[in-house]
Write a protein that holds these residues in place. Sequence first.
Motif, PDB file in Angstrom:
ATOM      1  N   GLY A 191       0.843  -1.285   0.052  1.00 11.06           N
ATOM      2  CA  GLY A 191       0.042   0.004  -0.005  1.00 11.06           C
ATOM      3  C   GLY A 191       0.985   1.286   0.039  1.00 11.06           C
ATOM      4  O   GLY A 191       2.034   1.222  -0.107  1.00 11.06           O
ATOM      5  N   VAL A 192      -0.114   2.322   0.044  1.00  5.07           N
ATOM      6  CA  VAL A 192       0.598   3.634  -0.175  1.00  5.07           C
ATOM      7  C   VAL A 192       1.727   4.026   0.954  1.00  5.07           C
ATOM      8  O   VAL A 192       2.838   4.503   0.559  1.00  5.07           O
ATOM      9  CB  VAL A 192      -0.450   4.751  -0.052  1.00  5.07           C
ATOM     10  CG1 VAL A 192       0.230   6.277   0.046  1.00  5.07           C
ATOM     11  CG2 VAL A 192      -1.568   4.393  -1.190  1.00  5.07           C
ATOM     12  N   ASP A 193       1.607   3.827   2.256  1.00  3.25           N
ATOM     13  CA  ASP A 193       2.533   3.895   3.395  1.00  3.25           C
ATOM     14  C   ASP A 193       3.831   3.186   2.906  1.00  3.25           C
ATOM     15  O   ASP A 193       4.977   4.035   3.278  1.00  3.25           O
ATOM     16  CB  ASP A 193       2.093   3.578   4.515  1.00  3.25           C
ATOM     17  CG  ASP A 193       0.846   4.321   5.090  1.00  3.25           C
ATOM     18  OD1 ASP A 193       0.749   5.499   4.752  1.00  3.25           O
ATOM     19  OD2 ASP A 193       0.013   3.987   5.896  1.00  3.25           O
ATOM     20  N   ALA A 194       3.769   2.080   2.452  1.00  2.98           N
ATOM     21  CA  ALA A 194       4.950   1.331   2.440  1.00  2.98           C
ATOM     22  C   ALA A 194       5.983   1.831   0.935  1.00  2.98           C
ATOM     23  O   ALA A 194       7.154   2.220   1.085  1.00  2.98           O
ATOM     24  CB  ALA A 194       5.022  -0.116   1.894  1.00  2.98           C
ATOM     25  N   VAL A 195       5.040   2.374  -0.028  1.00  2.59           N
ATOM     26  CA  VAL A 195       5.577   3.025  -1.180  1.00  2.59           C
ATOM     27  C   VAL A 195       6.365   4.436  -0.996  1.00  2.59           C
ATOM     28  O   VAL A 195       7.568   4.649  -1.097  1.00  2.59           O
ATOM     29  CB  VAL A 195       4.406   2.973  -2.095  1.00  2.59           C
ATOM     30  CG1 VAL A 195       5.158   3.877  -3.645  1.00  2.59           C
ATOM     31  CG2 VAL A 195       4.291   1.616  -2.679  1.00  2.59           C
ATOM     32  N   ALA A 196       5.355   5.198  -0.057  1.00  2.57           N
ATOM     33  CA  ALA A 196       5.980   6.290   0.267  1.00  2.57           C
ATOM     34  C   ALA A 196       7.358   6.259   1.219  1.00  2.57           C
ATOM     35  O   ALA A 196       8.162   7.502   0.954  1.00  2.57           O
ATOM     36  CB  ALA A 196       4.804   7.265   1.245  1.00  2.57           C
ATOM     37  N   ASP A 197       7.285   5.490   1.905  1.00  2.82           N
ATOM     38  CA  ASP A 197       8.574   5.337   2.956  1.00  2.82           C
ATOM     39  C   ASP A 197       9.770   5.029   2.085  1.00  2.82           C
ATOM     40  O   ASP A 197      10.722   5.712   2.262  1.00  2.82           O
ATOM     41  CB  ASP A 197       8.389   4.054   3.813  1.00  2.82           C
ATOM     42  CG  ASP A 197       7.519   4.454   5.076  1.00  2.82           C
ATOM     43  OD1 ASP A 197       6.990   5.748   5.165  1.00  2.82           O
ATOM     44  OD2 ASP A 197       7.090   3.375   5.713  1.00  2.82           O
ATOM     45  N   ILE A 198       9.698   4.343   1.074  1.00  3.52           N
ATOM     46  CA  ILE A 198      10.856   4.084   0.098  1.00  3.52           C
ATOM     47  C   ILE A 198      11.139   5.357  -0.850  1.00  3.52           C
ATOM     48  O   ILE A 198      12.264   5.632  -1.176  1.00  3.52           O
ATOM     49  CB  ILE A 198      10.376   2.970  -0.839  1.00  3.52           C
ATOM     50  CG1 ILE A 198      10.467   1.605  -0.015  1.00  3.52           C
ATOM     51  CG2 ILE A 198      11.366   2.516  -1.960  1.00  3.52           C
ATOM     52  CD1 ILE A 198      11.919   1.292   0.645  1.00  3.52           C
ATOM     53  N   LEU A 199       9.956   6.113  -1.249  1.00  2.00           N
ATOM     54  CA  LEU A 199      10.193   7.016  -2.210  1.00  2.00           C
ATOM     55  C   LEU A 199      11.130   8.090  -1.524  1.00  2.00           C
ATOM     56  O   LEU A 199      11.827   8.824  -2.072  1.00  2.00           O
ATOM     57  CB  LEU A 199       8.901   7.745  -2.540  1.00  2.00           C
ATOM     58  CG  LEU A 199       8.116   6.799  -3.417  1.00  2.00           C
ATOM     59  CD1 LEU A 199       6.596   7.345  -4.040  1.00  2.00           C
ATOM     60  CD2 LEU A 199       8.851   6.342  -4.769  1.00  2.00           C
ATOM     61  N   ALA A 200      10.743   8.331  -0.028  1.00  2.00           N
ATOM     62  CA  ALA A 200      11.571   9.417   0.635  1.00  2.00           C
ATOM     63  C   ALA A 200      12.840   8.921   1.409  1.00  2.00           C
ATOM     64  O   ALA A 200      13.409   9.732   2.101  1.00  2.00           O
ATOM     65  CB  ALA A 200      10.453  10.090   1.443  1.00  2.00           C
ATOM     66  N   SER A 201      13.006   7.706   1.467  1.00  2.00           N
ATOM     67  CA  SER A 201      14.023   7.210   2.140  1.00  2.00           C
ATOM     68  C   SER A 201      15.631   7.434   1.823  1.00  2.00           C
ATOM     69  O   SER A 201      15.558   7.286   0.430  1.00  2.00           O
ATOM     70  CB  SER A 201      13.901   5.745   2.658  1.00  2.00           C
ATOM     71  OG  SER A 201      15.082   5.070   3.280  1.00  2.00           O
ATOM     72  N   ARG A 202      16.525   7.467   2.637  1.00  2.00           N
ATOM     73  CA  ARG A 202      17.605   7.495   2.127  1.00  2.00           C
ATOM     74  C   ARG A 202      18.732   6.177   2.316  1.00  2.00           C
ATOM     75  O   ARG A 202      19.824   6.177   2.244  1.00  2.00           O
ATOM     76  CB  ARG A 202      18.755   8.659   2.767  1.00  2.00           C
ATOM     77  CG  ARG A 202      17.991  10.020   2.565  1.00  2.00           C
ATOM     78  CD  ARG A 202      18.673  10.994   3.335  1.00  2.00           C
ATOM     79  NE  ARG A 202      19.978  11.421   2.879  1.00  2.00           N
ATOM     80  CZ  ARG A 202      20.412  12.269   2.019  1.00  2.00           C
ATOM     81  NH1 ARG A 202      19.196  12.988   1.617  1.00  2.00           N
ATOM     82  NH2 ARG A 202      21.587  12.725   1.612  1.00  2.00           N
ATOM     83  N   THR A 203      18.040   5.182   2.717  1.00  2.00           N
ATOM     84  CA  THR A 203      18.619   3.695   3.144  1.00  2.00           C
ATOM     85  C   THR A 203      19.138   3.270   1.698  1.00  2.00           C
ATOM     86  O   THR A 203      18.603   3.495   0.780  1.00  2.00           O
ATOM     87  CB  THR A 203      17.744   2.903   3.705  1.00  2.00           C
ATOM     88  OG1 THR A 203      16.631   2.568   2.701  1.00  2.00           O
ATOM     89  CG2 THR A 203      17.034   3.348   5.072  1.00  2.00           C
ATOM     90  N   PRO A 204      20.190   2.465   1.827  1.00  2.00           N
ATOM     91  CA  PRO A 204      20.917   1.699   0.626  1.00  2.00           C
ATOM     92  C   PRO A 204      19.690   0.974   0.018  1.00  2.00           C
ATOM     93  O   PRO A 204      19.757   1.134  -1.340  1.00  2.00           O
ATOM     94  CB  PRO A 204      21.915   1.104   1.321  1.00  2.00           C
ATOM     95  CG  PRO A 204      22.319   1.827   2.514  1.00  2.00           C
ATOM     96  CD  PRO A 204      21.110   2.048   3.098  1.00  2.00           C
TER      97      PRO A 204
END
Length: 181
Positions: free
Chosen positions: A130-143
């Motif tokens: 869902g949206v929350d998981a996708v949004a987290d990846i879109l804004a994350s700086r993790t490798p």
Amino acid sequence: MFFVFTYDYGDMVTEAQLLTTGQAAQVLGCSRQHVVDLCDAGRLPCSVIGSHRRIARGDLQSFLDEGQVLRREEERSLWLHRALLGPLLRDPERVLARARSNIERWSGTHRADGMTQSWLREWEGLLDQGVDAVADILASRTPRAVELRANSPFAGVLDEQERLAVHQSFRRHWAAKHRAA
């Protein structure tokens, strides 16, 4: 302030394993002065030989792996994907459907056992969350997020004008942030 780090793990660090601040800057995609600032702040371990800072290749790789700093193309991708947050939150069905359509189309053009397929499958799993998981990846700086964005299924979500505006804004940001001293 200079930091001198000694290695107590028994292996000698050879000169071939040490990088100049200029070489480290090339790897990081930033200015030499930015590398000097990272060293002086203690964020990037270095040795001082005479008046010159040297960075062990392993320390630079660890720094990159921790996601503390992104290369230019990785940060540009982060900016583009952050711009996707608006459309994703305004119209999640359309954006997620576009990503699924891209994945389906691209899956047919890549080897079933290739790396691209594994990234596409991982994106499918995120889209299913869902949206929350996708949004987290879109804004994350993790490798992991950096790798996923390098294989992003969101092509075509931003129109050309939005995409160009993000690129222009990013160029101004990068120039100001990494201006050589």
